[in-house]
Design a protein around this motif. Sequence first.
Motif, mmCIF file in Angstrom:
data_model
loop_
_atom_site.group_PDB
_atom_site.id
_atom_site.type_symbol
_atom_site.label_atom_id
_atom_site.label_comp_id
_atom_site.label_asym_id
_atom_site.label_seq_id
_atom_site.Cartn_x
_atom_site.Cartn_y
_atom_site.Cartn_z
ATOM 1 N N GLY A 139 84.382 -9.798 9.428
ATOM 2 C CA GLY A 139 83.567 -9.868 10.627
ATOM 3 C C GLY A 139 82.955 -8.554 11.056
ATOM 4 O O GLY A 139 82.349 -8.474 12.128
ATOM 5 N N ALA A 140 83.064 -7.501 10.242
ATOM 6 C CA ALA A 140 82.476 -6.211 10.584
ATOM 7 C C ALA A 140 80.951 -6.298 10.545
ATOM 8 O O ALA A 140 80.376 -7.040 9.749
ATOM 9 C CB ALA A 140 82.954 -5.140 9.617
ATOM 10 N N ARG A 141 80.295 -5.532 11.422
ATOM 11 C CA ARG A 141 78.828 -5.502 11.444
ATOM 12 C C ARG A 141 78.336 -4.646 10.285
ATOM 13 O O ARG A 141 78.569 -3.436 10.245
ATOM 14 C CB ARG A 141 78.336 -4.947 12.785
ATOM 15 C CG ARG A 141 76.826 -5.028 12.975
ATOM 16 C CD ARG A 141 76.448 -4.700 14.409
ATOM 17 N NE ARG A 141 75.010 -4.796 14.623
ATOM 18 C CZ ARG A 141 74.165 -3.761 14.597
ATOM 19 N NH1 ARG A 141 74.634 -2.530 14.381
ATOM 20 N NH2 ARG A 141 72.873 -3.927 14.791
ATOM 21 N N LEU A 142 77.654 -5.261 9.337
ATOM 22 C CA LEU A 142 77.252 -4.594 8.110
ATOM 23 C C LEU A 142 76.232 -3.486 8.329
ATOM 24 O O LEU A 142 76.178 -2.522 7.570
ATOM 25 C CB LEU A 142 76.717 -5.624 7.102
ATOM 26 C CG LEU A 142 77.728 -6.698 6.676
ATOM 27 C CD1 LEU A 142 77.079 -7.690 5.714
ATOM 28 C CD2 LEU A 142 78.947 -6.061 6.033
ATOM 29 N N ALA A 143 75.417 -3.585 9.372
ATOM 30 C CA ALA A 143 74.422 -2.548 9.640
ATOM 31 C C ALA A 143 75.086 -1.218 10.003
ATOM 32 O O ALA A 143 74.507 -0.143 9.800
ATOM 33 C CB ALA A 143 73.485 -2.984 10.753
ATOM 34 N N ASP A 144 76.309 -1.264 10.542
ATOM 35 C CA ASP A 144 77.035 -0.044 10.908
ATOM 36 C C ASP A 144 77.671 0.635 9.705
ATOM 37 O O ASP A 144 78.023 1.810 9.761
ATOM 38 C CB ASP A 144 78.121 -0.368 11.943
ATOM 39 C CG ASP A 144 77.530 -0.869 13.258
ATOM 40 O OD1 ASP A 144 76.372 -0.504 13.555
ATOM 41 O OD2 ASP A 144 78.218 -1.636 13.959
ATOM 42 N N ASP A 145 77.850 -0.103 8.626
ATOM 43 C CA ASP A 145 78.485 0.445 7.426
ATOM 44 C C ASP A 145 77.842 -0.184 6.196
ATOM 45 O O ASP A 145 78.359 -1.161 5.644
ATOM 46 C CB ASP A 145 79.990 0.162 7.452
ATOM 47 C CG ASP A 145 80.724 0.786 6.269
ATOM 48 O OD1 ASP A 145 80.095 1.558 5.519
ATOM 49 O OD2 ASP A 145 81.928 0.487 6.090
ATOM 50 N N PRO A 146 76.704 0.375 5.754
ATOM 51 C CA PRO A 146 75.983 -0.201 4.609
ATOM 52 C C PRO A 146 76.817 -0.301 3.342
ATOM 53 O O PRO A 146 76.558 -1.142 2.481
ATOM 54 C CB PRO A 146 74.806 0.766 4.417
ATOM 55 C CG PRO A 146 74.639 1.424 5.753
ATOM 56 C CD PRO A 146 76.011 1.547 6.309
ATOM 57 N N ASP A 147 77.836 0.572 3.207
ATOM 58 C CA ASP A 147 78.673 0.573 1.999
ATOM 59 C C ASP A 147 79.914 -0.302 2.153
ATOM 60 O O ASP A 147 80.804 -0.280 1.297
ATOM 61 C CB ASP A 147 79.103 2.010 1.671
ATOM 62 C CG ASP A 147 77.907 2.904 1.355
ATOM 63 O OD1 ASP A 147 76.956 2.409 0.713
ATOM 64 O OD2 ASP A 147 77.925 4.087 1.751
ATOM 65 N N HIS A 148 79.968 -1.058 3.239
ATOM 66 C CA HIS A 148 81.147 -1.894 3.500
ATOM 67 C C HIS A 148 81.316 -2.943 2.405
ATOM 68 O O HIS A 148 80.398 -3.664 2.069
ATOM 69 C CB HIS A 148 80.991 -2.585 4.852
ATOM 70 C CG HIS A 148 82.148 -3.469 5.215
ATOM 71 N ND1 HIS A 148 83.263 -2.995 5.850
ATOM 72 C CD2 HIS A 148 82.348 -4.799 5.023
ATOM 73 C CE1 HIS A 148 84.108 -3.988 6.046
ATOM 74 N NE2 HIS A 148 83.582 -5.100 5.554
ATOM 75 N N ARG A 149 82.521 -3.002 1.845
ATOM 76 C CA ARG A 149 82.838 -4.031 0.841
ATOM 77 C C ARG A 149 84.337 -4.179 0.734
ATOM 78 O O ARG A 149 85.097 -3.318 1.156
ATOM 79 C CB ARG A 149 82.222 -3.687 -0.525
ATOM 80 C CG ARG A 149 82.588 -2.333 -1.083
ATOM 81 C CD ARG A 149 81.975 -2.138 -2.480
ATOM 82 N NE ARG A 149 80.553 -2.380 -2.490
ATOM 83 C CZ ARG A 149 79.632 -1.450 -2.201
ATOM 84 N NH1 ARG A 149 80.016 -0.221 -1.859
ATOM 85 N NH2 ARG A 149 78.356 -1.728 -2.240
ATOM 86 N N HIS A 150 84.762 -5.283 0.162
ATOM 87 C CA HIS A 150 86.186 -5.557 -0.049
ATOM 88 C C HIS A 150 86.455 -5.635 -1.542
ATOM 89 O O HIS A 150 85.587 -6.038 -2.325
ATOM 90 C CB HIS A 150 86.589 -6.884 0.618
ATOM 91 C CG HIS A 150 86.506 -6.839 2.120
ATOM 92 N ND1 HIS A 150 87.546 -6.455 2.906
ATOM 93 C CD2 HIS A 150 85.469 -7.118 2.959
ATOM 94 C CE1 HIS A 150 87.178 -6.510 4.178
ATOM 95 N NE2 HIS A 150 85.918 -6.906 4.233
ATOM 96 N N GLU A 151 87.687 -5.227 -1.928
ATOM 97 C CA GLU A 151 88.069 -5.318 -3.337
ATOM 98 C C GLU A 151 88.131 -6.786 -3.741
ATOM 99 O O GLU A 151 88.807 -7.582 -3.100
ATOM 100 C CB GLU A 151 89.443 -4.657 -3.567
ATOM 101 C CG GLU A 151 89.447 -3.146 -3.377
ATOM 102 C CD GLU A 151 88.620 -2.441 -4.428
ATOM 103 O OE1 GLU A 151 88.467 -2.999 -5.529
ATOM 104 O OE2 GLU A 151 88.106 -1.344 -4.141
#
Length: 208
Positions: A169-181
């Motif tokens: 549920g994290a806002r992707l615009a705040d962390d463009p590199d956000h990803r899960h293993e």
Amino acid sequence: MKAGALNTRLDHRNPLVFDTHELGRCPGAMKKVSRTVPAPKDLGIEVIGVREGAEITLDLRLESVMEGVLVTGTAHAPLSGECVRCLEPVERELDTEFQELYSYPDADTRTGGHHGAADAGDDAEEEDTHLLEGDLFDLEPVLRDAVVLELPLQPVCQDDCPGLCSECGARLADDPDHRHEATDIRWAALQNIQLSGADEGADENQEK
């Protein structure tokens, strides 16, 4: 206008009620009116709209015609809502135009018209007709329709908003590199077997 609507008395103190007395029912007479009014309740849709009490700027032109008063105008209002992708607040400015004829209650008599069997199928149109009450008319229904028709059905904070992470549920615009293993399903099954075996071993040690 629906039948029961004629029984509702308009209040001249209502900021969305306007007086046409100066036109004098003289075809061709014209009057311009500018007014800032507070937005009525529920002016919008679920995801975006004009907050109750927010200032709406109206510029109107009232023209007397044979059937009644033709109202042409523009409305400027602030919009508040939320992005349908990431749920962040959305603020916009809205400008809309409208035009509506407010008929005299006795318009058919004044223009020589009449109701007969041929008019029996016009009930739907009559329900949508706006009537003057004395010299007054209520702009709210017309304003409400004009504003709602201009609203975006799916407002976004920015055109390329990536939305929320489907996993956390994290806002992707705040962390463009956000990803899960990503876990290979085969390794996940093996991991479950190992955990199960560890639990059984622990139970055996407790029995001893």
